[in-house]
Design a protein around this motif. Structure first.
Motif, PDB file in Angstrom:
ATOM      1  N   ALA A 183      13.492  11.131 -39.629  1.00  0.00           N
ATOM      2  CA  ALA A 183      14.787  11.571 -40.194  1.00  0.00           C
ATOM      3  C   ALA A 183      14.663  12.845 -41.015  1.00  0.00           C
ATOM      4  N   THR A 184      13.454  13.156 -41.483  1.00  0.00           N
ATOM      5  CA  THR A 184      13.284  14.365 -42.298  1.00  0.00           C
ATOM      6  C   THR A 184      13.020  15.603 -41.441  1.00  0.00           C
ATOM      7  N   GLY A 185      13.045  15.457 -40.121  1.00  0.00           N
ATOM      8  CA  GLY A 185      12.794  16.590 -39.228  1.00  0.00           C
ATOM      9  C   GLY A 185      14.082  17.229 -38.728  1.00  0.00           C
ATOM     10  N   SER A 194      -0.075  14.142 -25.210  1.00  0.00           N
ATOM     11  CA  SER A 194       0.200  13.080 -26.199  1.00  0.00           C
ATOM     12  C   SER A 194       1.583  12.473 -25.961  1.00  0.00           C
ATOM     13  N   LYS A 195       2.552  13.306 -25.538  1.00  0.00           N
ATOM     14  CA  LYS A 195       3.899  12.764 -25.299  1.00  0.00           C
ATOM     15  C   LYS A 195       3.881  11.850 -24.072  1.00  0.00           C
ATOM     16  N   ARG A 196       3.111  12.201 -23.057  1.00  0.00           N
ATOM     17  CA  ARG A 196       3.010  11.343 -21.866  1.00  0.00           C
ATOM     18  C   ARG A 196       2.309  10.030 -22.214  1.00  0.00           C
ATOM     19  N   VAL A 219      10.119   7.034 -44.190  1.00  0.00           N
ATOM     20  CA  VAL A 219       9.863   8.372 -44.733  1.00  0.00           C
ATOM     21  C   VAL A 219       8.483   8.374 -45.387  1.00  0.00           C
ATOM     22  N   ARG A 220       7.684   9.389 -45.046  1.00  0.00           N
ATOM     23  CA  ARG A 220       6.344   9.465 -45.643  1.00  0.00           C
ATOM     24  C   ARG A 220       6.465   9.741 -47.138  1.00  0.00           C
ATOM     25  N   PRO A 221       5.545   9.186 -47.959  1.00  0.00           N
ATOM     26  CA  PRO A 221       5.644   9.387 -49.414  1.00  0.00           C
ATOM     27  C   PRO A 221       5.749  10.868 -49.789  1.00  0.00           C
ATOM     28  N   GLY A 222       4.987  11.725 -49.091  1.00  0.00           N
ATOM     29  CA  GLY A 222       4.997  13.158 -49.423  1.00  0.00           C
ATOM     30  C   GLY A 222       6.279  13.867 -49.014  1.00  0.00           C
ATOM     31  N   SER A 223       7.148  13.194 -48.284  1.00  0.00           N
ATOM     32  CA  SER A 223       8.380  13.832 -47.806  1.00  0.00           C
ATOM     33  C   SER A 223       9.632  13.256 -48.455  1.00  0.00           C
ATOM     34  N   ALA A 224       9.422  12.408 -49.465  1.00  0.00           N
ATOM     35  CA  ALA A 224      10.585  11.748 -50.096  1.00  0.00           C
ATOM     36  C   ALA A 224      11.565  12.773 -50.678  1.00  0.00           C
ATOM     37  N   HIS A 225      11.043  13.946 -51.108  1.00  0.00           N
ATOM     38  CA  HIS A 225      11.940  14.958 -51.692  1.00  0.00           C
ATOM     39  C   HIS A 225      12.978  15.456 -50.683  1.00  0.00           C
ATOM     40  N   LYS A 226      12.691  15.325 -49.381  1.00  0.00           N
ATOM     41  CA  LYS A 226      13.629  15.810 -48.354  1.00  0.00           C
ATOM     42  C   LYS A 226      14.862  14.914 -48.240  1.00  0.00           C
ATOM     43  N   LEU A 227      14.789  13.738 -48.882  1.00  0.00           N
ATOM     44  CA  LEU A 227      15.913  12.791 -48.785  1.00  0.00           C
ATOM     45  C   LEU A 227      17.173  13.317 -49.459  1.00  0.00           C
ATOM     46  N   HIS A 276      -2.390  19.630 -25.356  1.00  0.00           N
ATOM     47  CA  HIS A 276      -2.602  18.366 -26.084  1.00  0.00           C
ATOM     48  C   HIS A 276      -1.254  17.750 -26.438  1.00  0.00           C
ATOM     49  N   TYR A 277      -0.269  18.615 -26.778  1.00  0.00           N
ATOM     50  CA  TYR A 277       1.068  18.089 -27.103  1.00  0.00           C
ATOM     51  C   TYR A 277       1.657  17.347 -25.900  1.00  0.00           C
ATOM     52  N   ALA A 278       1.670  18.025 -24.754  1.00  0.00           N
ATOM     53  CA  ALA A 278       2.264  17.422 -23.554  1.00  0.00           C
ATOM     54  C   ALA A 278       1.556  16.114 -23.201  1.00  0.00           C
ATOM     55  N   ALA A 300      13.681  22.143 -24.355  1.00  0.00           N
ATOM     56  CA  ALA A 300      13.706  22.821 -25.658  1.00  0.00           C
ATOM     57  C   ALA A 300      15.072  22.594 -26.309  1.00  0.00           C
ATOM     58  N   VAL A 301      15.032  22.124 -27.561  1.00  0.00           N
ATOM     59  CA  VAL A 301      16.267  21.804 -28.294  1.00  0.00           C
ATOM     60  C   VAL A 301      16.471  22.885 -29.360  1.00  0.00           C
ATOM     61  N   TYR A 302      17.703  23.357 -29.511  1.00  0.00           N
ATOM     62  CA  TYR A 302      17.985  24.366 -30.536  1.00  0.00           C
ATOM     63  C   TYR A 302      19.233  23.954 -31.304  1.00  0.00           C
TER      64      TYR A 302
HETATM   65  N1  LIG Z   1      12.493  20.426 -31.094  1.00  0.00           N
HETATM   66  C1  LIG Z   1      12.415  20.395 -29.774  1.00  0.00           C
HETATM   67  O1  LIG Z   1      12.716  21.396 -29.079  1.00  0.00           O
HETATM   68  C2  LIG Z   1      11.982  19.124 -29.059  1.00  0.00           C
HETATM   69  C3  LIG Z   1      12.072  19.084 -27.659  1.00  0.00           C
HETATM   70  C4  LIG Z   1      11.682  17.910 -27.011  1.00  0.00           C
HETATM   71  C5  LIG Z   1      11.216  16.825 -27.713  1.00  0.00           C
HETATM   72  N2  LIG Z   1      11.118  16.898 -29.074  1.00  0.00           N
HETATM   73  C6  LIG Z   1      10.603  15.716 -29.796  1.00  0.00           C
HETATM   74  O2  LIG Z   1      11.561  15.340 -30.780  1.00  0.00           O
HETATM   75  C7  LIG Z   1      10.892  14.793 -31.930  1.00  0.00           C
HETATM   76  C8  LIG Z   1      11.374  15.508 -33.185  1.00  0.00           C
HETATM   77  O3  LIG Z   1      11.092  16.896 -33.073  1.00  0.00           O
HETATM   78  P1  LIG Z   1      11.580  17.937 -34.181  1.00  0.00           P
HETATM   79  O4  LIG Z   1      11.742  19.245 -33.493  1.00  0.00           O
HETATM   80  O5  LIG Z   1      12.705  17.360 -34.965  1.00  0.00           O
HETATM   81  O6  LIG Z   1      10.248  18.026 -35.069  1.00  0.00           O
HETATM   82  P2  LIG Z   1      10.093  18.269 -36.667  1.00  0.00           P
HETATM   83  O7  LIG Z   1      11.229  19.047 -37.204  1.00  0.00           O
HETATM   84  O8  LIG Z   1       8.719  18.797 -36.830  1.00  0.00           O
HETATM   85  O9  LIG Z   1      10.192  16.795 -37.281  1.00  0.00           O
HETATM   86  C9  LIG Z   1       9.148  15.884 -37.060  1.00  0.00           C
HETATM   87  C10 LIG Z   1       9.460  14.591 -37.790  1.00  0.00           C
HETATM   88  O10 LIG Z   1       8.374  13.673 -37.537  1.00  0.00           O
HETATM   89  C11 LIG Z   1       7.821  13.271 -38.782  1.00  0.00           C
HETATM   90  N3  LIG Z   1       6.368  13.108 -38.692  1.00  0.00           N
HETATM   91  C12 LIG Z   1       5.466  14.021 -38.260  1.00  0.00           C
HETATM   92  N4  LIG Z   1       4.217  13.528 -38.356  1.00  0.00           N
HETATM   93  C13 LIG Z   1       4.353  12.287 -38.888  1.00  0.00           C
HETATM   94  C14 LIG Z   1       3.423  11.263 -39.240  1.00  0.00           C
HETATM   95  N5  LIG Z   1       2.104  11.410 -39.065  1.00  0.00           N
HETATM   96  N6  LIG Z   1       3.911  10.112 -39.748  1.00  0.00           N
HETATM   97  C15 LIG Z   1       5.235   9.941 -39.945  1.00  0.00           C
HETATM   98  N7  LIG Z   1       6.161  10.871 -39.627  1.00  0.00           N
HETATM   99  C16 LIG Z   1       5.714  12.020 -39.102  1.00  0.00           C
HETATM  100  C17 LIG Z   1       8.144  14.385 -39.765  1.00  0.00           C
HETATM  101  O11 LIG Z   1       8.086  13.857 -41.078  1.00  0.00           O
HETATM  102  P3  LIG Z   1       7.713  14.758 -42.352  1.00  0.00           P
HETATM  103  O12 LIG Z   1       9.013  15.341 -42.827  1.00  0.00           O
HETATM  104  O13 LIG Z   1       7.125  13.782 -43.296  1.00  0.00           O
HETATM  105  O14 LIG Z   1       6.734  15.805 -41.909  1.00  0.00           O
HETATM  106  C18 LIG Z   1       9.557  14.751 -39.305  1.00  0.00           C
HETATM  107  O15 LIG Z   1      10.495  13.853 -39.841  1.00  0.00           O
HETATM  108  C19 LIG Z   1       9.396  14.934 -31.659  1.00  0.00           C
HETATM  109  O16 LIG Z   1       8.891  13.709 -31.204  1.00  0.00           O
HETATM  110  C20 LIG Z   1       9.311  15.983 -30.556  1.00  0.00           C
HETATM  111  O17 LIG Z   1       8.180  15.764 -29.738  1.00  0.00           O
HETATM  112  C21 LIG Z   1      11.487  18.027 -29.770  1.00  0.00           C
END
Ligand SMILES: NC(=O)c1ccc[n+]([C@@H]2O[C@H](COP(=O)([O-])OP(=O)(O)OC[C@H]3O[C@@H](n4cnc5c(N)ncnc54)[C@H](OP(=O)(O)O)[C@@H]3O)[C@@H](O)[C@H]2O)c1
Length: 315
Positions: free
Chosen positions: A10-12, A128-130, A33-41, A124-126, A152-154
């Motif tokens: 939720a903080t992303g 890990s998602k698979r 929410v991770r402890p280090g990210s609580a400020h984003k709430l 590695h990203y691709a 890609a999301v914008y």
């Molecule tokens: N953006 C794109 O274009 C896109 C496209 C396709 C798929 N996705 C997928 O959509 C999801 C969200 O992407 P996003 O763009 O929103 O990324 P983002 O802005 O980087 O947000 C990532 C989120 O995951 C949390 N997170 C990361 N590592 C963590 C950990 N070790 N433990 C707990 N929480 C963790 C982050 O928390 P903190 O705030 O604590 O860091 C944050 O809330 C991802 O799974 C990504 O693979 C994104």
């Protein structure tokens, strides 16, 4: 189904937009929410935070209590090694699905995967998602689950594509892939509407689903540039970036990241993703499953994201 949802990430960028939409639609939203990210709430009023991590079984139990569905958006999108991505995209997934699977009744489960999962050999990203999708499918057996594969999301709050659009708006378009490569795009609120549709639908056939915006067949770089050109009523100079230069920049970026200690986005793996010729997604299966359709074109998405006004005059 219970009106309570358990959300991660939720903080992303995507998760932050999503929880606002879910709360506005009347759902009770609990968020890990991770402890280090609580400020984003502070930017996320109305959420019920559960402070903890995927390794904290008590936090997962509190997160999932009363939840009719889990929406798993947390993920690592930047990093260098396989371990940087797998820790959350594979292991975190496993811990969360196992916790959900152990409950009775079991919640429905939606995970944000990525179109990148279609080509796990690239990075590695691709990969890990698979692997995350595979873990979900095996651990969630007997439970309703879906993995969405957005391209890609914008949108507002995005840090990856926005700089590219900003450059284009100023009149310079770095072209990072082959001229005839095709990519699908998705405005973040369309992704949120797909998730809302899934929670509202109450049930959906388990499986992996792709999704993209209103443009079937995706875009070529030229078409994206032409859209910005028409929005800005200005000529945009194309600046093809040779693959060798991109690879050299990525290598330098990784070295700097190791020295200074940050998680880089531009890596050799990301370059292979950027230069992949086919990132076209297809909504057909998701539309058939839950009736969702995208509503926001690239032109409208850019207007909303960048505050640009449409002039209709390409220079
Ligand atoms: N953006 C794109 O274009 C896109 C496209 C396709 C798929 N996705 C997928 O959509 C999801 C969200 O992407 P996003 O763009 O929103 O990324 P983002 O802005 O980087 O947000 C990532 C989120 O995951 C949390 N997170 C990361 N590592 C963590 C950990 N070790 N433990 C707990 N929480 C963790 C982050 O928390 P903190 O705030 O604590 O860091 C944050 O809330 C991802 O799974 C990504 O693979 C994104």
């Amino acid at each position: 189904m219970s009106r309570t949802l358990a959300v991660t990430g939720a903080t992303g960028f995507i998760g932050g937009m999503l929880v606002k939409h879910l709360a506005a639609a009347g759902w009770r939203v609990k968020a890990l929410v991770r402890p280090g990210s609580a400020h984003k709430l502070q930017q996320l009023p109305g959420l019920e935070p559960v402070i903890g991590s995927f390794q904290d079984s008590d936090a997962l139990r509190r997160l999932l209590l009363d939840a009719g569905a889990v929406v798993h958006c947390a993920g690592a999108v930047r990093g260098i090694t396989a371990a940087d991505f797998n820790a959350i995209n594979v292991e975190g997934m496993k811990q969360l699905v196992q916790a959900a699977h152990s409950l009775s009744p079991r919640p429905r489960f939606l995970s944000l995967s990525s179109l990148a999962a279609r080509a796990p050999q690239l990075s590695h990203y691709a990969s890990s998602k698979r692997q995350g999708e595979d873990v979900l499918a095996s651990v969630a057996e007997g439970m309703e689950w879906v993995a969405l594969r957005p391209p890609a999301v914008y949108g507002p709050g995005d840090k990856e594509l926005l700089p590219l659009f900003q450059w284009m708006g100023r009149g310079i378009a770095p072209v990072l892939g082959e001229a005839d490569a095709r990519v699908s795009l998705l405005y973040v609120e369309d992704l949120c509407s797909a998730v809302l549709r899934w929670v509202d639908a109450g049930q959906c056939r388990s499986g992996v689903y792709e999704l993209n915006d209103t443009r079937t067949g995706g875009y070529r770089w030229d078409e994206i540039i032409a859209t910005v050109s028409a929005l800005r009523a200005r000529r945009i100079i194309r600046l093809p970036v040779p693959a060798t230069l991109l690879r050299a920049l990525a290598a330098m970026n990784v070295t700097t990241a190791r020295l200074i200690g940050y998680a880089p986005m531009l890596t050799p793996g990301k370059v292979r993703e950027l230069r992949h010729p086919d990132w076209v997604a297809d909504n057909t299966a998701l539309t058939a499953a839950i009736g969702w359709q995208p509503g926001i074109s690239l032109q409208e998405g850019l207007q909303r994201t960048m505050g640009w006004r449409y002039t209709g005059r390409a220079a």
